[in-house]
Design a protein around this motif. Structure first.
Motif, PDB file in Angstrom:
ATOM      1  N   MET A 193       0.856  -1.181   0.000  1.00 41.49           N
ATOM      2  CA  MET A 193       0.000   0.000   0.000  1.00 41.49           C
ATOM      3  C   MET A 193       0.892   1.230   0.000  1.00 41.49           C
ATOM      4  N   SER A 194       0.557   2.186  -0.826  1.00 47.19           N
ATOM      5  CA  SER A 194       1.324   3.434  -0.840  1.00 47.19           C
ATOM      6  C   SER A 194       0.840   4.348   0.276  1.00 47.19           C
ATOM      7  N   LEU A 195       1.640   5.358   0.568  1.00 44.21           N
ATOM      8  CA  LEU A 195       1.245   6.342   1.572  1.00 44.21           C
ATOM      9  C   LEU A 195      -0.081   6.983   1.203  1.00 44.21           C
ATOM     10  N   ALA A 196      -0.240   7.344  -0.057  1.00 44.50           N
ATOM     11  CA  ALA A 196      -1.479   7.985  -0.501  1.00 44.50           C
ATOM     12  C   ALA A 196      -2.674   7.051  -0.335  1.00 44.50           C
ATOM     13  N   GLU A 197      -2.482   5.756  -0.594  1.00 45.35           N
ATOM     14  CA  GLU A 197      -3.582   4.801  -0.448  1.00 45.35           C
ATOM     15  C   GLU A 197      -3.999   4.670   1.014  1.00 45.35           C
ATOM     16  N   ILE A 198      -3.029   4.609   1.917  1.00 48.20           N
ATOM     17  CA  ILE A 198      -3.343   4.490   3.337  1.00 48.20           C
ATOM     18  C   ILE A 198      -4.090   5.730   3.813  1.00 48.20           C
ATOM     19  N   VAL A 199      -3.586   6.886   3.434  1.00 48.03           N
ATOM     20  CA  VAL A 199      -4.241   8.131   3.837  1.00 48.03           C
ATOM     21  C   VAL A 199      -5.634   8.215   3.236  1.00 48.03           C
ATOM     22  N   GLY A 200      -5.778   7.766   1.993  1.00 50.47           N
ATOM     23  CA  GLY A 200      -7.083   7.799   1.343  1.00 50.47           C
ATOM     24  C   GLY A 200      -8.118   6.942   2.051  1.00 50.47           C
ATOM     25  N   LYS A 201      -7.674   5.817   2.635  1.00 50.19           N
ATOM     26  CA  LYS A 201      -8.608   4.966   3.368  1.00 50.19           C
ATOM     27  C   LYS A 201      -9.069   5.622   4.668  1.00 50.19           C
ATOM     28  N   LEU A 202      -8.222   6.472   5.222  1.00 48.98           N
ATOM     29  CA  LEU A 202      -8.574   7.165   6.464  1.00 48.98           C
ATOM     30  C   LEU A 202      -9.346   8.450   6.196  1.00 48.98           C
ATOM     31  N   ASP A 203      -8.980   9.135   5.132  1.00 46.37           N
ATOM     32  CA  ASP A 203      -9.624  10.396   4.762  1.00 46.37           C
ATOM     33  C   ASP A 203     -10.670  10.093   3.696  1.00 46.37           C
ATOM     34  N   THR A 204     -11.907   9.900   4.099  1.00 49.48           N
ATOM     35  CA  THR A 204     -12.953   9.417   3.187  1.00 49.48           C
ATOM     36  C   THR A 204     -13.275  10.397   2.065  1.00 49.48           C
ATOM     37  N   GLY A 205     -12.946  11.654   2.224  1.00 51.70           N
ATOM     38  CA  GLY A 205     -13.232  12.630   1.180  1.00 51.70           C
ATOM     39  C   GLY A 205     -12.112  12.788   0.180  1.00 51.70           C
ATOM     40  N   ALA A 206     -10.985  12.100   0.411  1.00 52.55           N
ATOM     41  CA  ALA A 206      -9.811  12.287  -0.437  1.00 52.55           C
ATOM     42  C   ALA A 206     -10.049  11.802  -1.861  1.00 52.55           C
ATOM     43  N   ALA A 207     -10.717  10.652  -2.009  1.00 55.26           N
ATOM     44  CA  ALA A 207     -10.918  10.084  -3.343  1.00 55.26           C
ATOM     45  C   ALA A 207     -11.745  11.012  -4.221  1.00 55.26           C
ATOM     46  N   ALA A 208     -12.794  11.586  -3.658  1.00 55.68           N
ATOM     47  CA  ALA A 208     -13.645  12.484  -4.442  1.00 55.68           C
ATOM     48  C   ALA A 208     -12.874  13.741  -4.851  1.00 55.68           C
ATOM     49  N   ARG A 209     -12.065  14.274  -3.937  1.00 54.25           N
ATOM     50  CA  ARG A 209     -11.278  15.463  -4.262  1.00 54.25           C
ATOM     51  C   ARG A 209     -10.269  15.170  -5.371  1.00 54.25           C
ATOM     52  N   GLU A 210      -9.629  14.001  -5.274  1.00 55.68           N
ATOM     53  CA  GLU A 210      -8.639  13.632  -6.278  1.00 55.68           C
ATOM     54  C   GLU A 210      -9.297  13.409  -7.633  1.00 55.68           C
ATOM     55  N   ALA A 211     -10.466  12.771  -7.651  1.00 59.11           N
ATOM     56  CA  ALA A 211     -11.174  12.531  -8.909  1.00 59.11           C
ATOM     57  C   ALA A 211     -11.521  13.847  -9.594  1.00 59.11           C
ATOM     58  N   ARG A 212     -11.956  14.832  -8.812  1.00 60.47           N
ATOM     59  CA  ARG A 212     -12.283  16.131  -9.398  1.00 60.47           C
ATOM     60  C   ARG A 212     -11.044  16.791 -10.001  1.00 60.47           C
ATOM     61  N   ALA A 213      -9.918  16.655  -9.295  1.00 60.46           N
ATOM     62  CA  ALA A 213      -8.670  17.245  -9.789  1.00 60.46           C
ATOM     63  C   ALA A 213      -8.223  16.582 -11.089  1.00 60.46           C
ATOM     64  N   LEU A 214      -8.375  15.260 -11.187  1.00 57.69           N
ATOM     65  CA  LEU A 214      -7.996  14.549 -12.402  1.00 57.69           C
ATOM     66  C   LEU A 214      -8.904  14.939 -13.564  1.00 57.69           C
ATOM     67  N   ASP A 215     -10.188  15.089 -13.291  1.00 57.91           N
ATOM     68  CA  ASP A 215     -11.136  15.487 -14.333  1.00 57.91           C
ATOM     69  C   ASP A 215     -10.775  16.831 -14.955  1.00 57.91           C
ATOM     70  N   GLU A 216     -10.182  17.689 -14.157  1.00 56.87           N
ATOM     71  CA  GLU A 216      -9.887  19.045 -14.605  1.00 56.87           C
ATOM     72  C   GLU A 216      -8.572  19.158 -15.360  1.00 56.87           C
ATOM     73  N   LYS A 217      -7.812  18.071 -15.468  1.00 63.80           N
ATOM     74  CA  LYS A 217      -6.528  18.129 -16.167  1.00 63.80           C
ATOM     75  C   LYS A 217      -6.733  18.375 -17.661  1.00 63.80           C
ATOM     76  N   ALA A 218      -5.861  19.171 -18.223  1.00 66.46           N
ATOM     77  CA  ALA A 218      -5.898  19.423 -19.663  1.00 66.46           C
ATOM     78  C   ALA A 218      -5.541  18.141 -20.417  1.00 66.46           C
ATOM     79  N   PRO A 219      -6.000  18.010 -21.665  1.00 67.57           N
ATOM     80  CA  PRO A 219      -5.686  16.799 -22.436  1.00 67.57           C
ATOM     81  C   PRO A 219      -4.181  16.604 -22.608  1.00 67.57           C
TER      82      PRO A 219
END
Length: 529
Positions: A185-211
């Motif tokens: 498990m990576s550090l980000a994965e462990i933190v993501g399991k504890l911080d339940t809102g992290a996945a949604a925030r990250e998904a929004r950030a990825l969606d906003e990336k330029a092509p």
């Protein structure tokens, strides 16, 4: 304990300490405690910012705490962190001593902001190449957040504890007394399991990336090579990987990589990632691809991730690699990590003095049997075919071992267990048709690889084996989509072959881009995919 070279290197690292630290040991009269005390005394002698004291304040012995003087900031090791875990020890000394982490400031702030009490325990083995990432991640979290504690436990040294908790795979992590996770498990994965809102925030950030101009899916040798070759063309390049390094992370000895006499998988994976990042590639780790959407009217190919985020690119290189093939028999999934294992280097020490089976007579299976024979009481190698397929030099070594039995023409039919852990293996003699049972405590599956291509079914042409069909340039059946590495029809699944194929696919993608007609995308000129 430490040879002269290692002592010199460690002494140089310890010059980075900014704050005083204390090594507080809990010991008994055993050999392991004497060995640990010698190590800690030697480390303390290398820096005037380190002191050693025997406190005997912990029930696990031998163990020790690395404490920042005058504070409650600490991490604890139960056992002697040598082997793969020596790096974890060095990092723990530095981080408790105030040396800053190289992780992103955003992730470090996220860790510091976690609320609640989190008591982590991580069981490791010194031969496990997957364990250090988890141990180091949890140690860093304990240093950054006063509500987090962590003790790393050598499963081979605390065998009674391992058996009581039925830990049969490493790394296994407990949080507040309950199983939190097993495996890398990576550090980000462990933190993501504890911080339940992290996945949604990250998904929004990825969606906003330029092509991207080239989006590489997969972070193994093929994906890394593709990313480097694409980025060096001066075009916008990204990598989306479930775990950077891929199958290489599960490989111990690598002795056939040209120009490198020998190395280890995790070291190679770290070097690959460093090389990729140095070329200004946007690395998106911990991202599993779920769907590929061919180019639409805007000329952009879309990759939908498991998180729901969608990445866009003018071309895509698929390098999703492969995973260990499973037996597909009753009981295998039920007893996975409860006696059924796939990494003899990682989990072998947990079966010290026990009976195990290795499934598979190829090179990986025979190598696993040889390695395990030095740890366990007895190894039974089970091969479906009428003969072993491993190199003759490996077979000779195997035949020289007194505690190894080889079964050929043997079809595994079921994994047997008592509801909590493996108790045996059922197999059928393919010549006589007779049924047999083996009583044992562990089963190591080594029967080859399966391409990670299920998510591409119905989109990209696949072979009968599920491999991505490619031409000499790495082009797939979908325009603008290229592929490389173990997930493809390339005949030889080797690291050096994957690197070359990744480079070829990236060059193919670049050639596709420069030959495509220009079109208007979002007010700017872009080559059509």
């Amino acid at each position: 304990m430490l040879d002269a070279t290692l002592k010199t290197q460690l002494s140089a690292y310890l010059e980075k300490l900014q704050l005083p630290i204390e090594l507080r040991a809990s010991l008994d009269d055993g050999d392991a405690s004497r060995e640990l005390q010698a190590l800690l005394v030697e480390i303390a002698s290398l820096s005037d910012k380190i002191t050693f004291a025997r406190t005997d304040d912990d029930a696990r012995r031998p163990s020790f705490e690395i404490l920042r003087s005058g504070t409650d900031t600490s991490v604890r090791f139960a056992g002697i962190p040598m082997g793969h875990e020596f790096t974890s020890l060095v990092l723990a000394l530095l981080q408790v001593g105030g040396h800053p982490s190289r992780e992103s400031q955003e992730l470090l702030a996220q860790i510091a902001a976690l609320e609640g009490e989190h008591r982590f325990e991580c069981y490791f083995s010194q031969s496990c190449q997957n364990c250090p990432d988890v141990v180091q991640a949890l140690n860093l979290m304990a240093v950054l957040n006063p509500g987090i504690t962590h003790v790393a436990i050598d499963g081979a040294l605390f065998q009674a504890e391992v058996e009581a908790r039925q830990v049969m795979a490493v790394p296994t992590v407990y949080l507040n007394g309950e199983v939190f996770g097993a495996g890398r498990m990576s550090l980000a994965e462990i933190v993501g399991k504890l911080d339940t809102g992290a996945a949604a925030r990250e998904a929004r950030a990825l969606d906003e990336k330029a092509p991207f101009d080239v989006l590489v899916v997969g972070g193994g040798p093929a994906g890394a090579a593709a990313a480097i070759y694409a980025a060096r063309k001066g075009i916008r390049t990204g990598v989306a990987a479930e775990r950077f390094g891929g199958q290489v992370l599960d490989t111990m000895g690598i002795e056939n990589l040209i120009s490198v006499a020998e190395t280890e998988g995790p070291k190679l994976a770290a070097a690959l990632e460093q090389n990729v990042r140095a070329n200004d590639v946007d690395v998106m780790n911990g991202q599993r691809a779920a769907k590929l959407l061919p180019a639409g009217d805007d000329g952009l190919i879309r990759v939908e991730l498991a998180s729901g985020a969608v990445l866009k690119s003018r071309t895509v290189v698929l390098g999703t690699g492969a995973r260990w093939r499973q037996m597909g028999v009753p009981g295998e999934e039920q007893y996975r990590n409860k006696g059924v294992a796939y990494c003899p280097h990682c989990d072998g020490p947990l079966f010290k003095g026990k009976r195990v089976a290795v499934i598979g007579g190829g090179n990986s299976g025979v190598e696993a049997a040889i390695d395990l024979a030095g740890i366990v009481a007895h190894v039974t190698l089970v091969e479906f075919d009428s003969r072993l397929r491993a190199d003759e030099v490996l077979q000779r070594k195997l035949r020289s071992l007194a505690n190894v039995t080889v079964l050929v023409n043997a079809q595994t039919t079921e994994v047997l267990g008592d509801g909590g852990k493996v108790s045996g293996l059922a197999w059928r003699d393919r010549l006589l048709g007779s049924e047999h049972r083996l009583e044992l405590e562990g089963i190591f599956v080594q029967i080859g690889l399966l391409p990670n291509t299920e998510w591409l079914m119905g989109t990209v042409e696949l072979s009968a084996r599920g491999e991505i069909v490619i031409d000499e340039r790495g082009q797939t059946s979908v325009p603008g989509v290229f592929a490389a590495g173990d997930a493809t029809t390339v005949p030889y699944k080797q690291i050096v072959v994957a690197m070359g194929a990744g480079s070829t696919a990236a060059l193919g993608a670049f050639d596709h881009l420069i030959r495509a007609p220009l079109r208007s995308v979002g007010g700017t000129l872009s080559a059509a995919a």
